[in-house]
Design a protein around this motif. Structure first.
Motif, PDB file in Angstrom:
ATOM      1  N   ASP A 205       0.827  -1.211   0.000  1.00  0.00           N
ATOM      2  CA  ASP A 205       0.000   0.000   0.000  1.00  0.00           C
ATOM      3  C   ASP A 205       0.859   1.257   0.000  1.00  0.00           C
ATOM      4  O   ASP A 205       0.589   2.214  -0.736  1.00  0.00           O
ATOM      5  N   LYS A 206       1.890   1.266   0.832  1.00  0.00           N
ATOM      6  CA  LYS A 206       2.760   2.444   0.912  1.00  0.00           C
ATOM      7  C   LYS A 206       3.536   2.647  -0.384  1.00  0.00           C
ATOM      8  O   LYS A 206       3.624   3.768  -0.904  1.00  0.00           O
ATOM      9  N   LEU A 207       4.077   1.548  -0.931  1.00  0.00           N
ATOM     10  CA  LEU A 207       4.840   1.664  -2.172  1.00  0.00           C
ATOM     11  C   LEU A 207       3.932   2.076  -3.322  1.00  0.00           C
ATOM     12  O   LEU A 207       4.324   2.872  -4.184  1.00  0.00           O
ATOM     13  N   GLY A 208       2.711   1.553  -3.347  1.00  0.00           N
ATOM     14  CA  GLY A 208       1.760   1.936  -4.389  1.00  0.00           C
ATOM     15  C   GLY A 208       1.458   3.422  -4.359  1.00  0.00           C
ATOM     16  O   GLY A 208       1.374   4.073  -5.413  1.00  0.00           O
ATOM     17  N   ALA A 209       1.305   3.980  -3.151  1.00  0.00           N
ATOM     18  CA  ALA A 209       1.029   5.413  -3.036  1.00  0.00           C
ATOM     19  C   ALA A 209       2.212   6.241  -3.527  1.00  0.00           C
ATOM     20  O   ALA A 209       2.040   7.256  -4.212  1.00  0.00           O
ATOM     21  N   ILE A 210       3.430   5.799  -3.184  1.00  0.00           N
ATOM     22  CA  ILE A 210       4.636   6.517  -3.619  1.00  0.00           C
ATOM     23  C   ILE A 210       4.743   6.507  -5.138  1.00  0.00           C
ATOM     24  O   ILE A 210       4.978   7.548  -5.776  1.00  0.00           O
ATOM     25  N   LEU A 211       4.561   5.339  -5.742  1.00  0.00           N
ATOM     26  CA  LEU A 211       4.708   5.228  -7.192  1.00  0.00           C
ATOM     27  C   LEU A 211       3.570   5.921  -7.936  1.00  0.00           C
ATOM     28  O   LEU A 211       3.768   6.436  -9.047  1.00  0.00           O
ATOM     29  N   ALA A 212       2.385   5.935  -7.340  1.00  0.00           N
ATOM     30  CA  ALA A 212       1.261   6.634  -7.973  1.00  0.00           C
ATOM     31  C   ALA A 212       1.530   8.132  -8.053  1.00  0.00           C
ATOM     32  O   ALA A 212       1.255   8.779  -9.080  1.00  0.00           O
ATOM     33  N   GLU A 213       2.070   8.707  -6.977  1.00  0.00           N
ATOM     34  CA  GLU A 213       2.384  10.133  -6.981  1.00  0.00           C
ATOM     35  C   GLU A 213       3.510  10.440  -7.965  1.00  0.00           C
ATOM     36  O   GLU A 213       3.457  11.430  -8.697  1.00  0.00           O
ATOM     37  N   THR A 214       4.518   9.582  -7.976  1.00  0.00           N
ATOM     38  CA  THR A 214       5.620   9.771  -8.929  1.00  0.00           C
ATOM     39  C   THR A 214       5.105   9.669 -10.358  1.00  0.00           C
ATOM     40  O   THR A 214       5.446  10.489 -11.223  1.00  0.00           O
TER      41      THR A 214
END
Length: 381
Positions: A205-214
């Motif tokens: 979940d955390k990595l998905g949020a980071i990559l979505a913003e990037t």
């Protein structure tokens, strides 16, 4: 909003009336949606763009949200003139995030499959959609269809790149924007690519949020210079290709004799929030619902030879933890890394633990709860 023309029908979607092309009779070769110029010819050469967005889940919703909030640039010039959405029907349990956001922000929504007349949009954007687009549909966009994919392609092609990034212990990942091709997923030419470090002990979940913003920022950068980005696209490398198949329940099974502490921890951080890890206990399926950070496991324990067997359970009274013995790595072997680990200190700490023979994973639970729940069968799926 589209305006009806001869040859266009009307359909009602999400409470709004939207036209769609009607395929006429005749052989398949004559059922064309357009007679316009080929892709790349004609059309606009600078913003503002007309965009048709394809997406479903929360990862896609973040990208859609950024596009909606960035229709105009800081200079006041418009970046996005028209934004519409194609998504799938709502599930039985809830409305898909992309459909919900579009409805709440009055963005026109179309169902799938959807036919697009040539010239209504400049470019398509597809994020976490899960369906292949036909070559005929792709051709309706002068700049093609751009896909935002959360991995450094060609690594982790497929529907679950974030999960497999964590399962395999990758220390570096990233986001790729590519032009899609009609017959296979994730094989198109790369328009833009950016690396991202995977934070220590990161969850899906955390990595998905980071990559979505990037990825959302990368989409905006691409749209600001769309013709140039398309011109400078490059084919994917034929080396380093890996695949990220869909996550299933079968992947959640823990084999204590075959999996090390690090491997089980990576699996839990990847899929545990969606599919609880499972194991067999006295012939019954048990879900591991509350797993503890391995760094909190007591390192020094006086264990008997029998307790060193993988799968053996040991209750540590001082920490109120139930410890389960995992596979111990062979002496002299270091943790496998698919991508070079730049976090030397953390790897050294893990290596120290392996040398001390404390390769364990734990489940926080009191002994009373454990035995009572087992006897009542409440943990049995």
């Amino acid at each position: 909003m589209w305006s009806p023309r001869p040859g266009l029908g009307l359909t009602r979607t999400a409470g709004r009336t939207l036209p769609f092309p009607r395929l006429g009779p005749g052989p398949p070769s004559s059922r064309r949606l357009c007679a316009g110029p080929p892709r790349g010819g004609g059309g606009r050469t600078e913003p503002p763009w007309r965009i048709l967005f394809f997406g479903t889940d929360s990862f896609a919703e973040r990208a859609l949200r950024r596009l909606q909030l960035s229709r105009s640039l800081e200079t006041g010039k418009m970046l996005i003139e028209q934004l519409e959405v194609v998504t799938l029907p709502a599930t039985k349990s809830s409305e898909l995030p992309v459909r919900k956001y579009a409805r709440m922000n009055e963005i026109p929504v179309h169902g799938w499959p959807h036919l697009v007349p040539y010239g209504h949009f400049d470019v398509g954007i597809i994020v976490s959609f899960g369906s292949l687009l036909s070559d005929l549909l792709i051709q309706q966009f002068p700049y093609g269809v751009l896909n935002l994919h959360p991995s450094l392609l060609p690594r982790w092609r497929g529907p679950a790149p974030i999960f497999h990034t964590l399962i395999h212990g990758d220390q570096v990942t990233g986001v790729t924007i590519m032009q899609i091709r009609p017959t296979r997923f994730d094989v198109g030419p790369i328009v833009m690519q950016q690396e991202c470090a995977v934070p220590p002990r990161c969850t899906a979940d955390k990595l998905g949020a980071i990559l979505a913003e990037t990825g959302a920022e990368m989409l905006l950068s691409t749209l600001k210079n769309l013709p140039e980005c398309i011109k400078n696209k490059r084919e994917q490398s034929k080396l380093g290709i890996t695949f990220a198949p869909k996550i299933t329940v079968a992947l959640s099974w823990v084999n204590w004799e075959e999996q090390t502490l690090e491997e089980i921890d990576q699996l839990n951080r990847a899929v545990g929030s969606r599919i609880p890890l499972r194991t067999l206990w006295m012939g019954k399926t048990v879900k591991l619902l509350d797993l503890v950070d391995p760094q909190k496991i007591p390192v020094f324990l006086a264990l008997t030879q029998e307790q060193l067997i993988p799968g053996t359970i040991h209750f540590h009274k001082e920490s109120d933890m139930l410890l389960v013995r995992c596979k111990v790595r062979s002496p002299g072997s270091k943790p496998d890394r698919n991508i070079t680990d730049t976090s030397v200190g953390r790897e050294a700490d893990l290596w120290e633990i392996y040398n001390q023979g404390a390769d364990k994973y734990s489940m926080r639970v009191t002994p009373t709860i454990l035995w009572e729940e087992r006897l009542r069968g409440a943990w049995v799926s």
